[in-house]
Enzyme design. Structure first.
Site, PDB file in Angstrom:
ATOM      1  N   ASP A  55      -9.735   6.658   7.622  1.00  0.00           N
ATOM      2  CA  ASP A  55      -8.517   5.939   8.013  1.00  0.00           C
ATOM      3  C   ASP A  55      -8.568   5.534   9.494  1.00  0.00           C
ATOM      4  O   ASP A  55      -9.213   6.198  10.302  1.00  0.00           O
ATOM      5  CB  ASP A  55      -7.301   6.838   7.753  1.00  0.00           C
ATOM      6  CG  ASP A  55      -6.017   6.024   7.657  1.00  0.00           C
ATOM      7  OD1 ASP A  55      -6.092   4.785   7.522  1.00  0.00           O
ATOM      8  OD2 ASP A  55      -4.934   6.627   7.729  1.00  0.00           O
TER       9      ASP A  55
ATOM     10  N   ASN B  34      -4.459  -0.101  -2.505  1.00  0.00           N
ATOM     11  CA  ASN B  34      -4.893  -1.036  -1.447  1.00  0.00           C
ATOM     12  C   ASN B  34      -4.806  -2.516  -1.857  1.00  0.00           C
ATOM     13  O   ASN B  34      -4.882  -3.398  -1.006  1.00  0.00           O
ATOM     14  CB  ASN B  34      -6.325  -0.728  -0.981  1.00  0.00           C
ATOM     15  CG  ASN B  34      -6.424   0.500  -0.094  1.00  0.00           C
ATOM     16  OD1 ASN B  34      -7.452   1.180  -0.050  1.00  0.00           O
ATOM     17  ND2 ASN B  34      -5.348   0.827   0.624  1.00  0.00           N
TER      18      ASN B  34
END
Ligand code: FPP
Length: 243
Positions: free
Chosen positions: A24, A72
């Site tokens: 991330d 996503n």
């Protein structure tokens, strides 16, 4: 190899075999450098080689990379396309590394909605790299809840009644692999974000503020050192605590 990486693991009864990575912070890295988000993902892809090489030298035999989650797709199309293209070109460019470190590539997740070219390439790469001593799982259109639902449905189809934990484990994408001993999350958020939620029941979690494109070999060693300082009890007691 471990000495080269300054970690002496000889005295430990638990070994680090499997590592999951939640990569991330690419977007924040790009913003901090005044670049579009896609450039952050490109920079993130460059972190993979030193981290995977280092883990491999430390005896890790299975690494799972959270590359693209079932959630996503909510991102702008340009970013989604950018990530898909990046994965495709990275996997080809990294061919030498997969061979050098004797790595099988596996894709975990639902391949059906992926662009056709990527889907075909995934299957080709899986077939070409089969049967090697180490595994890198690329979690692509992967969601932990989705994986569990699929496993339960497969167990029902098989006629399991009642369904046991073993029935579910047997039908996960990672059925033949060790569960992650350690999950590393970069970018500072303290959550799993639907990553390996069944397999992580007893994983050690390591969260660092470092953004994924800045995460390298030294950070990997620091995370592994932290793992070897943990006491793993799996719900039981350590021998010295038992009386
Ligand atoms: C999360 O950062 C990262 C991703 C959703 C994509 C990760 C993909 C790569 C590093 C590409 C290469 C992968 C492989 C396996 C070849 P973010 O965008 O959520 O960052 P932010 O939290 O700062 O916005």
């Amino acid at each position: 190899m471990a000495e080269k990486n300054r970690i002496d693991i000889s005295g430990f009864d638990h070994r680090l075999r499997s590592v999951g990575i939640i990569m991330d912070g690419n977007g924040r890295w790009a913003k901090a450098h005044g670049l579009p988000r896609t450039e952050g993902h490109k920079a993130g892809a460059k972190s993979l080689r030193p981290v995977i090489e280092c883990l491999s030298e430390l005896g890790v035999t299975c690494v799972t990379l959270y590359a693209f989650s079932t959630e996503n797709w909510k991102r702008p199309k340009e970013e989604v396309d950018g990530i898909m293209n990046l994965i495709l070109s990275y996997l080809d460019r990294a061919k030498g590394m997969w061979e050098k470190y004797d790595v099988s590539i596996r894709f975990i997740g639902d391949k059906a909605p992926l662009p056709e070219r990527l889907r075909e390439r995934c299957t080709e790469i899986e077939n070409l790299s089969r049967g090697r001593s180490r595994t890198v799982n690329v979690a692509l259109n992967y969601g932990g809840r989705d994986e569990i639902v699929r496993a339960v449905n497969a167990a029902i189809k098989e006629g399991c009644d009642p369904i046991t934990e073993a029935d579910i484990s047997r039908h996960l994408y990672t059925a033949d692999q060790p569960e992650p001993d350690l999950i590393i999350r970069t970018g500072g958020d303290m959550r799993l974000s639907n990553f390996m939620i069944w397999q992580s029941a007893y994983s050690e979690l390591y969260v660092t503020e470092t953004l994924w494109p800045d995460f390298g070999r030294e950070d990997t060693i620091t995370a592994v050192e932290a793992f070897y300082k943990r006491k793993r009890r799996f719900g039981g007691l350590n021998p010295e605590e038992a009386n």
